[in-house]
Write an enzyme that holds these catalytic residues in place. Structure first.
Site, PDB file in Angstrom:
ATOM      1  N   CYS A 380     -10.318  -4.583  16.333  1.00 36.07           N
ATOM      2  CA  CYS A 380      -9.955  -5.195  17.611  1.00 36.07           C
ATOM      3  C   CYS A 380     -10.811  -4.616  18.735  1.00 36.07           C
ATOM      4  O   CYS A 380     -11.989  -4.937  18.823  1.00 36.07           O
ATOM      5  CB  CYS A 380      -8.450  -5.058  17.848  1.00 36.07           C
ATOM      6  SG  CYS A 380      -7.815  -6.387  18.881  1.00 36.07           S
ATOM      7  N   HIS A 519      -6.092  -7.135  12.914  1.00 30.59           N
ATOM      8  CA  HIS A 519      -5.554  -5.832  12.491  1.00 30.59           C
ATOM      9  C   HIS A 519      -5.243  -5.828  10.992  1.00 30.59           C
ATOM     10  O   HIS A 519      -4.092  -6.045  10.598  1.00 30.59           O
ATOM     11  CB  HIS A 519      -4.282  -5.512  13.291  1.00 30.59           C
ATOM     12  CG  HIS A 519      -4.558  -5.233  14.727  1.00 30.59           C
ATOM     13  ND1 HIS A 519      -4.916  -3.984  15.183  1.00 30.59           N
ATOM     14  CD2 HIS A 519      -4.566  -6.038  15.810  1.00 30.59           C
ATOM     15  CE1 HIS A 519      -5.125  -4.024  16.481  1.00 30.59           C
ATOM     16  NE2 HIS A 519      -4.915  -5.272  16.890  1.00 30.59           N
ATOM     17  N   GLU A 521      -4.925  -3.398   9.074  1.00 27.04           N
ATOM     18  CA  GLU A 521      -4.040  -2.290   8.685  1.00 27.04           C
ATOM     19  C   GLU A 521      -2.581  -2.727   8.540  1.00 27.04           C
ATOM     20  O   GLU A 521      -1.813  -2.119   7.807  1.00 27.04           O
ATOM     21  CB  GLU A 521      -4.153  -1.143   9.704  1.00 27.04           C
ATOM     22  CG  GLU A 521      -3.537  -1.382  11.089  1.00 27.04           C
ATOM     23  CD  GLU A 521      -4.456  -2.102  12.068  1.00 27.04           C
ATOM     24  OE1 GLU A 521      -5.442  -2.730  11.622  1.00 27.04           O
ATOM     25  OE2 GLU A 521      -4.176  -2.051  13.288  1.00 27.04           O
TER      26      GLU A 521
HETATM   27  N1  GLN Z   1      -7.763  -4.753  24.809  1.00 27.30           N
HETATM   28  C1  GLN Z   1      -8.397  -5.645  23.902  1.00 27.30           C
HETATM   29  C2  GLN Z   1      -7.928  -7.075  24.068  1.00 27.30           C
HETATM   30  O1  GLN Z   1      -6.905  -7.330  24.634  1.00 27.30           O
HETATM   31  C3  GLN Z   1      -8.197  -5.206  22.470  1.00 27.30           C
HETATM   32  C4  GLN Z   1      -6.789  -5.253  22.027  1.00 27.30           C
HETATM   33  C5  GLN Z   1      -6.538  -4.493  20.759  1.00 27.30           C
HETATM   34  O2  GLN Z   1      -7.350  -3.669  20.381  1.00 27.30           O
HETATM   35  N2  GLN Z   1      -5.420  -4.709  20.117  1.00 27.30           N
HETATM   36  O3  GLN Z   1      -8.613  -7.981  23.620  1.00 27.30           O
END
Ligand code: GLN
Length: 547
Positions: A380, A519, A521
């Site tokens: 992310c 994600h 994970e």
């Molecule tokens: N802050 C970033 C976004 O909103 C990444 C979010 C995250 O890593 N879950 O896109």
């Protein structure tokens, strides 16, 4: 019709209620039953999405896009049952639903009260999907005696009354402190905790007692006698080297048998614990060790990256190695050279995160991994930082950055290689958001499909080109820069089905450098390690042989 197991805690918090619930779920599955686990949390946040990971640990996202408590992660990792939005509720959610109904006029003419309006709402929640499984396990957050918890305790008391006799049981977790001076385990706090529970009409059928020392038989008898619980239903819970020993450890102490006895299920089906024996064997007999750096912001509280740490452990299990995680605070080298902090690791992982703090350090971590050919997994925000690094240092877009940081600072400083996504497609619907919308629940959340490029490393790792992964973000890599970045060597090997949103990027001329917008994970299990984590750890093992 499900049987219900309500799990409460007393004496102190953090006793491992979530883990005990998850392990019990796994044991019931091992006996051939279907299960679902739920968490009822007394705090007033509508969901944990707006809580700081420093305070509450990570936010666990479900396929259907709910931001939930990290205990739901334990539930999934132990049972493999995908959690749903309807498996997590807080006082905040309950009250907001009741108040919405009041405003709509649903209770017209009535005075709205905790009993019955709030308790009814909780009972309706517990009932959702009760026909789908053999056992529904409901964990109540917090500790008995907490003011906020009272409506939940009252609701489960009523719920058991509403059901047929024997359809609901209560399991209570407590602590037996050890007094070194007298060399004794003390049972009094447990007695008081059960007394507190009984004063609100709940009598535990099973007591799970956490203890750092063996519980002698006579203490077990005493607890049973004073707490009015059968001796066989007083279960010892000792500290474990790995959480994944919990199903076998609880089984050895007789927890699942005590639960089946409490329901009067006889003869009890025999358990098949093969997968848990295999999991324990892989944890206890590793054939090597790799060191992985997690370069993040919330490094003081490991629970902030709970699922990532677990997924790395699973990746280690897949390769029969122990993964040693070092938490590295990205802010340490926001303005300094990253090398002294990152040398010696076999792989680097940059996890998700919000806000600008520490991001220059994360960009340097991506650069270090790329230049030194160290395996890198960016998740992310960790992917976004890798893209910005590539844009600045390889593609010549020297002012590349994320709109997230400009929005936060209120000034325009960066070329928005990562931009605020305002409209996207979910299934066959378009979702729209405005800058400045409320913070809670306004992200691209939950499971989305992605299409992988044929012949790419990721397609090879996944063993196919169609995947579904969970998301939680507002910002997105802009495809406008795709050609420039690909020409520089960073390939967009995973895209949303409509081709608009980059899901995966990789440096193809690097031993292992992958960034994912989702994600992975969240979907890894000890008995089914996520392919990306399994392969990342494999790459770390390979790298460890070179250094
Ligand atoms: N802050 C970033 C976004 O909103 C990444 C979010 C995250 O890593 N879950 O896109």
């Amino acid at each position: 019709m499900a049987r219900f197991i309500f799990i409460t805690g007393g004496v102190v918090s953090s006793l491992g209620k979530g883990l005990a619930s998850a392990a019990l779920g796994a044991l019931l599955q091992a006996r051939g039953y279907t299960v679902r686990l739920r968490k009822l949390d007394p705090y007033l946040n509508v969901d944990p999405g707006t809580m700081s990971p420093f305070e509450h640990g990570e936010v666990f996202v479900t396929d259907d896009g709910a931001e939930t408590d990290l205990d739901l992660g334990h539930y999934e990792r132990f049972t493999g049952v995908a959690a749903r939005m309807s498996d997590s509720i807080s006082s905040g959610r309950v009250y907001s639903t009741v108040l919405e109904k009041e405003r709509r006029g649903d209770y017209l003419g009535k005075t709205i009260q905790v009993i019955p309006h709030v308790t009814n709402e909780i009972k309706d929640f517990i009932r959702i999907g009760e026909d789908e499984v053999d056992f529904m396990l409901c964990e109540i957050g917090g500790t008995v005696g907490d003011i906020e918890g009272l409506p939940f305790f009252e609701a489960i008391r009523q719920f058991a009354q509403d059901k047929a006799r024997g359809q609901c049981i209560f399991m209570h977790l407590t602590l037996l402190p050890y007094l070194a001076a007298s060399g004794e385990l003390k049972t009094k706090p447990t007695q008081h905790s059960v007394k507190e529970l009984r004063s609100i009409g709940l009598a535990p059928d099973i007591l799970v007692c956490r203890s750092e020392h063996p519980i002698p038989e006579r203490e077990r008898e005493k607890i049973g006698l004073f707490c009015n619980v059968r001796k066989d239903a007083v279960i010892a819970a000792y500290d474990l080297k790995s959480i994944y020993e919990a199903p076998l450890a609880y089984h050895a102490q007789g927890l699942d048998q005590a639960v089946l006895d409490a329901f009067g299920i006889s003869p009890a089906p025999k358990p098949d614990l093969t997968i848990w024996h295999d999991v324990a064997d892989r944890i206890h007999n590793p054939e090597g060790e790799v060191r992985v750096a997690i370069v993040g912001k919330y490094t003081q509280l490991e629970d902030a990256y709970k699922s990532i740490a677990e997924a790395l452990t699973h990746g280690g299990m897949a390769n029969r190695v122990k993964v040693r995680i070092d938490w590295v605070d990205a802010e340490l080298f926001d303005r300094a050279d990253a090398a002294p902090y990152l040398e010696g690791f076999h792989a680097i992982l940059v996890p998700g995160g919000f806000g600008e703090r520490g991001t220059e350090g994360k960009i340097k971590a991506a650069q270090f991994a790329r230049e030194k050919r160290v395996p890198y997994l960016g998740i992310c925000l960790g992917m976004q930082m890798a893209v910005i690094e590539a844009a600045r240092n390889v593609a010549g877009l020297t002012t590349a950055g994320s709109e997230e940081f400009d929005h936060e600072a209120g000034v325009k400083r960066f070329e928005p290689v990562v931009y605020h996504l305002k409209e996207w497609v979910q299934g066959n619907q378009t979702v729209a958001r405005k800058q400045g919308d409320a913070k809670g629940g306004t992200m691209r959340l939950g499971s989305y499909d992605a299409v992988l490029r044929d012949g790419s490393r990721v397609a090879d790792i996944y063993g196919g080109t169609a995947i579904e992964e969970r998301h939680r973000h507002r910002y997105e890599v802009d495809t406008k820069y795709r050609d420039k970045l690909e020409a520089a060597g960073l390939c967009f090997t995973g895209m949303s089905p409509d081709g608009k949103l980059p899901e995966i990027v990789e440096w193809t001329d690097h031993p292992w450098f992958i960034g994912v917008q989702f994600h992975p994970e969240l979907k890894s299990k000890p008995f089914a390690p996520h392919p990306l984590f399994a392969d990342f750890v494999r790459a770390a093992v390979e790298n460890s042989r070179l250094v």
